[in-house]
Design a protein around this motif. Structure first.
Motif, PDB file in Angstrom:
ATOM      1  N   GLU A  32      -8.553   7.990  -2.843  1.00  0.00           N
ATOM      2  CA  GLU A  32      -8.949   7.472  -1.536  1.00  0.00           C
ATOM      3  C   GLU A  32      -7.728   6.954  -0.764  1.00  0.00           C
ATOM      4  OE1 GLU A  32     -11.825   4.526  -2.424  1.00  0.00           O
ATOM      5  OE2 GLU A  32     -13.416   5.985  -2.921  1.00  0.00           O
ATOM      6  N   ASP A  33      -6.825   6.240  -1.482  1.00  0.00           N
ATOM      7  CA  ASP A  33      -5.611   5.740  -0.824  1.00  0.00           C
ATOM      8  C   ASP A  33      -4.768   6.889  -0.302  1.00  0.00           C
ATOM      9  OD1 ASP A  33      -6.492   3.246  -1.466  1.00  0.00           O
ATOM     10  OD2 ASP A  33      -5.175   3.000  -3.218  1.00  0.00           O
ATOM     11  N   LEU A  34      -4.644   7.937  -1.121  1.00  0.00           N
ATOM     12  CA  LEU A  34      -3.839   9.095  -0.721  1.00  0.00           C
ATOM     13  C   LEU A  34      -4.455   9.771   0.498  1.00  0.00           C
ATOM     14  CD1 LEU A  34      -1.437  10.924  -1.298  1.00  0.00           C
ATOM     15  CD2 LEU A  34      -2.898  12.235  -2.872  1.00  0.00           C
ATOM     16  N   ALA A  35      -5.774   9.889   0.509  1.00  0.00           N
ATOM     17  CA  ALA A  35      -6.443  10.506   1.654  1.00  0.00           C
ATOM     18  C   ALA A  35      -6.220   9.673   2.924  1.00  0.00           C
ATOM     19  CB  ALA A  35      -7.924  10.659   1.363  1.00  0.00           C
ATOM     20  N   GLU A  44      -0.826   9.748   8.452  1.00  0.00           N
ATOM     21  CA  GLU A  44       0.301  10.640   8.773  1.00  0.00           C
ATOM     22  C   GLU A  44      -0.099  11.602   9.895  1.00  0.00           C
ATOM     23  OE1 GLU A  44       3.355  13.522   6.340  1.00  0.00           O
ATOM     24  OE2 GLU A  44       1.212  13.631   5.912  1.00  0.00           O
ATOM     25  N   ALA A  45      -1.298  12.147   9.802  1.00  0.00           N
ATOM     26  CA  ALA A  45      -1.754  13.071  10.837  1.00  0.00           C
ATOM     27  C   ALA A  45      -1.813  12.376  12.197  1.00  0.00           C
ATOM     28  CB  ALA A  45      -3.110  13.634  10.455  1.00  0.00           C
ATOM     29  N   GLN A  46      -2.256  11.122  12.189  1.00  0.00           N
ATOM     30  CA  GLN A  46      -2.321  10.386  13.460  1.00  0.00           C
ATOM     31  C   GLN A  46      -0.916  10.127  14.019  1.00  0.00           C
ATOM     32  OE1 GLN A  46      -4.535   6.927  12.277  1.00  0.00           O
ATOM     33  NE2 GLN A  46      -6.536   7.987  12.413  1.00  0.00           N
ATOM     34  N   LEU A  47       0.028   9.815  13.128  1.00  0.00           N
ATOM     35  CA  LEU A  47       1.399   9.571  13.589  1.00  0.00           C
ATOM     36  C   LEU A  47       2.050  10.835  14.132  1.00  0.00           C
ATOM     37  CD1 LEU A  47       2.686   7.194  10.751  1.00  0.00           C
ATOM     38  CD2 LEU A  47       2.172   6.593  13.128  1.00  0.00           C
ATOM     39  N   ILE A 102       3.122   8.539   0.722  1.00  0.00           N
ATOM     40  CA  ILE A 102       2.277   9.633   0.203  1.00  0.00           C
ATOM     41  C   ILE A 102       2.854  10.160  -1.098  1.00  0.00           C
ATOM     42  CG2 ILE A 102       1.553  12.013   0.634  1.00  0.00           C
ATOM     43  CD1 ILE A 102       1.237  11.283   3.578  1.00  0.00           C
ATOM     44  N   ALA A 103       4.186  10.345  -1.153  1.00  0.00           N
ATOM     45  CA  ALA A 103       4.821  10.861  -2.368  1.00  0.00           C
ATOM     46  C   ALA A 103       4.611   9.881  -3.519  1.00  0.00           C
ATOM     47  CB  ALA A 103       6.313  11.081  -2.116  1.00  0.00           C
ATOM     48  N   GLN A 104       4.756   8.551  -3.211  1.00  0.00           N
ATOM     49  CA  GLN A 104       4.581   7.546  -4.255  1.00  0.00           C
ATOM     50  C   GLN A 104       3.128   7.535  -4.750  1.00  0.00           C
ATOM     51  OE1 GLN A 104       5.677   3.617  -3.026  1.00  0.00           O
ATOM     52  NE2 GLN A 104       5.389   2.694  -5.041  1.00  0.00           N
ATOM     53  N   ALA A 105       2.177   7.644  -3.824  1.00  0.00           N
ATOM     54  CA  ALA A 105       0.757   7.654  -4.211  1.00  0.00           C
ATOM     55  C   ALA A 105       0.426   8.897  -5.032  1.00  0.00           C
ATOM     56  CB  ALA A 105      -0.123   7.587  -2.960  1.00  0.00           C
ATOM     57  N   THR A 106       1.019  10.025  -4.632  1.00  0.00           N
ATOM     58  CA  THR A 106       0.780  11.273  -5.387  1.00  0.00           C
ATOM     59  C   THR A 106       1.314  11.145  -6.802  1.00  0.00           C
ATOM     60  OG1 THR A 106       0.951  12.562  -3.350  1.00  0.00           O
ATOM     61  CG2 THR A 106       1.182  13.751  -5.425  1.00  0.00           C
ATOM     62  N   SER A 107       2.506  10.542  -6.945  1.00  0.00           N
ATOM     63  CA  SER A 107       3.092  10.359  -8.278  1.00  0.00           C
ATOM     64  C   SER A 107       2.219   9.443  -9.127  1.00  0.00           C
ATOM     65  CB  SER A 107       4.503   9.779  -8.131  1.00  0.00           C
ATOM     66  OG  SER A 107       5.069   9.510  -9.399  1.00  0.00           O
TER      67      SER A 107
END
Length: 757
Positions: free
Chosen positions: A332-335, A341-344, A362-367
């Protein structure tokens, strides 16, 4: 295609109205499917189908019985040559046999078996000769049938009689073995019902010799019986004495053996030891069953993860991983980060500091998500290995206890065997002692146990051949076997072979029958409906088009899916020709080749297969105008655009649905050619997006059970069916000749109407 338009089957049609599944009661006046156009009275002769084949008013028990009877008669008609061939073969064989065999005469002698005379002292004889029951009488019959009696009769025959006995049978050499065989084969022992009289019959082409040998059998039977009784009485006394001594020694040995076995194996506590082992086995077995179930669940979870790893699938899509609270929270956090990011990106360029910052998050959350997923996977793997070890340990414990139980059972069985042997030996000793006591009291008097009641006389009328009986049996047997053969052939031939099969097995209307074509060129066959290269094919296709146009809802059914059960049944052939026919009528038609595994439409139409459905689905329907190929002014074609092993996934893509919605605005009909239902699920996936479907069945090829199962899957979609087309019919073949009589027979009768001007 091989020059042969092919076909397949379809299940019961519930039509567009779900409240009326299979209304067969209207078959007598057309197909009568509610709200589906009626199908009444089309050009193939099916408006009278009910009256011809027993389907009229298909609703009552009387009509069902009549339909079944007509079905059986139709089976006989279809396979009459099997029945007639079997009948004439058996009948002619019977006639030849009847008039070619040698005449045989039967002589008969009778003997009477005596009951035992009244005796002053009732002591059982050594050899019982009294007839008390059916078993005793059967014993006397077996004595008459014995080879010893045959040998005695053979010894009394003279050389001339032996030559006369074997002469009709063309024996190479005169020998005792041949004489024995002939005496055994020609002699018959017949006990007379409810009496002690036995007839001795002997068959031979010579009436006089037949009577002589029958009398010899009767005489030797009486003489051998008297001799046997005297001989056995003398021998029995000595045998009883010797056997009683041997049995006494055996009883003593068994008594000693039984006592020693009891001492060696502690048999006193056998039952208690057995109960303890049984309870332990039950407990271990229950425990093993419980942990096996849990171990199997753990194995399934682990196998699911391994399979996902092998194909590179998303592990979080697996319920056991995705439902983990930590994994779910990270997802959920990653989403949310991706949404941010899309909004930015809508406000800043990709290199903007805020965008780079969110990318790092995003990279940190994915890891973190990957680490969490790996941890869950490791936990599931350890759980699986633990349960596996528990099961193996429980199985080893169970095996050990079973071995102990089997060892104890073997000891008990051995003890019981010795004990039974001792009791039997002791009882046998008592019987021998009693029998020896009786022998001292019995008398040596012997008397005859039978007499000759009637001597055989030379017969005058032969028993073989019985001409009327043989011919009657040949006629009845030939007819019976012929009928059975016809039904056996029909029983094991499970292919779709007639309109009756389509209607009866599937319950859907047969809306068209396309005969086998001799055209070899696939492109010529694809244009058969408009070129007139095969006039019969052309007329059958135009008749199919006319029937479809009669349907009230045909204009609503813009998207028509065409499929079959197995490959090469003619679905592609039918799709192309229907597209040509609708286009020739002035309607705008689009033909889509959705057989992405094995496309063939581009070869039939003579086009390239570089761009097509695969590109449209992957990149969107906006490319349609660039990819489509105009075949005729009213006919556009979209090839498959190559082959894809992920055809099912492509057809489930939203772009495919959008493409169909766009095409409905531009065309009157969209014809979709899909892979066979029995091979791939592509047709079932596509079925949810179309308005109607048409099923193709090839004559005498697809199995009824397979076709019925595939059509049932199509039918479950609730999408209206246009019916079934039977393809590749070979007129005049067994099982289909009657259909040729009422349709294609009329073609030949009025062929002038088909000739070109």
């Amino acid at each position: 295609m091989q020059g042969n338009p092919r076909s397949s089957d379809t299940p019961p049609n519930e039509s567009s109205d779900e409240k009326h599944p299979r209304r067969r009661s209207s078959y007598g006046v057309g197909y009568g499917y509610p709200r589906s156009g009626g199908y009444g009275g089309y050009g193939y002769g099916y408006s009278n189908y009910g009256s011809n084949y027993g389907y009229a008013g298909y609703g009552g028990d009387e009509e069902d019985g009549l339909a079944s009877l007509r079905r059986y008669l139709q089976i006989l008609r279809e396979r009459k040559w099997y029945a007639l061939t079997a009948f004439f073969a058996i009948f002619l064989g019977t006639v030849l046999y009847t008039f070619s065999i040698t005449k045989v005469y039967e002589a008969q002698a009778s003997v009477q078996i005596f009951r035992k005379d009244t005796a002053a002292i009732k002591v059982q004889e050594v050899v019982e000769s009294e007839v008390r029951s059916a078993e005793d009488l059967n014993t006397e019959v077996k004595l008459l049938e014995s080879t010893t009696l045959i040998e005695q009769v053979a010894n009394r025959l003279t050389e001339d009689q032996k030559n006369e006995l074997l002469a009709p049978y063309k024996v190479a050499t005169l020998s005792r073995e041949e004489v024995y065989k002939r005496l055994l084969k020609n002699r018959t022992i017949v006990p007379q019902r409810l009496s002690l009289v036995i007839n001795i019959n002997f068959d031979h082409p010579s009436p006089k010799l037949a009577a002589t040998i029958a009398n010899l059998f009767a005489e030797e039977y009486i003489a051998s019986g008297a001799h046997l009784r005297v001989e056995n009485a003398v021998r029995a006394g000595e045998e009883l004495r010797q056997r009683s001594d041997e049995q006494r020694a055996k009883v003593s040995q068994l008594a000693i053996k039984l006592q020693k076995y009891r001492e060696d194996h502690d048999m006193v506590s056998l039952d208690q030891r057995k109960d303890i082992l049984t309870e332990r086995l039950k407990a271990i077995s229950v425990h093993l069953t419980q942990i096996q179930s849990q171990a199997e669940e753990a194995r399934i979870r682990w196998e699911q993860i391994k399979a996902a790893k092998e194909v590179g699938a998303d592990l979080t899509a697996i319920p056991n991983i995705g439902n983990d609270l930590s994994v779910r929270k990270l997802k959920e956090d990653l989403a949310n980060l991706k949404i941010t990011e899309a909004q930015l990106l809508q406000r800043y360029l990709p290199g903007h500091p805020k965008v780079r910052e969110i990318d790092q998050q995003i990279a940190q959350a994915t890891s973190q998500l990957n680490l969490m997923v790996d941890g869950v996977v490791k936990t599931i793997e350890n759980d699986y290995l633990t349960w596996k070890q528990n099961v193996e340990q429980a199985q080893a414990d169970l095996k050990t206890e079973e071995a102990r139980s089997l060892e104890l059972d073997r000891a008990a069985v051995a003890y019981g065997e010795v004990e039974r042997e001792y009791k039997i030996a002791e009882q046998m000793l008592q019987n021998l002692i009693s029998r020896m006591a009786e022998l001292t009291m019995t008398s040596a008097m012997q008397s005859l146990n039978a007499r000759i009641l009637d001597l055989a006389k030379a017969p005058k009328i032969p028993i073989l051949p019985n001409v009327p009986l043989f011919l009657a049996l040949g006629t009845a047997g030939g007819a019976f076997i012929g009928i059975i053969l016809a039904f056996v052939v029909a029983r094991f031939d499970d292919r779709m072979q007639s309109p009756l099969d389509v209607e009866h097995v599937l319950g859907l209307p047969l809306i068209g029958v396309i005969p086998h074509s001799k055209l070899e060129d696939p492109q010529a066959l694809a244009k058969a409906a408009i070129t007139g290269a095969d006039s019969v094919i052309e007329e059958s296709l135009r008749g199919l088009q006319a029937l479809l146009n009669l349907k009230e809802d045909i204009q609503k059914y813009k998207t028509i899916l065409i499929t079959s059960t197995i490959p090469s049944e003619g679905k592609s052939f039918l799709s192309v020709n229907l597209a040509y026919l609708f286009a020739g009528k002035g309607e705008r038609v689009c033909l889509l080749d959705c057989d992405l595994r094995k496309p063939s439409q581009h070869r039939l139409l003579g086009t390239e297969n570089v761009r097509g459905m695969i590109e449209l689905i992957e990149k969107g329907p906006a490319l349609y105008d660039e990819i489509k190929v105009q075949i005729t002014p009213n006919l556009d074609f979209v090839a498959s655009g190559g082959r894809s092993s992920k055809s099912t996934r492509l057809l489930m893509d939203k772009n495919f649905n959008l493409l169909l919605l766009e095409l409905k605005k531009k065309y009157d009909h969209i014809i979709i050619d899909t892979p066979p239902v029995g091979v791939l699920s592509d047709a079932l996936v596509t079925l949810q997006l179309v308005d109607s479907w048409l099923y193709v069945v090839e004559f005498n090829r697809a199995k009824k059970q397979m076709v019925s199962a595939c059509v049932a899957k199509m039918h479950d979609s609730k999408v209206p069916s246009l019916g079934v087309v039977m393809n590749g019919v070979k007129i005049g073949t067994t099982g289909y000749s009657y259909y040729g009589n009422y349709y294609y027979g009329s073609y030949h009768q009025y062929k002038d109407y088909h000739a070109e001007s």
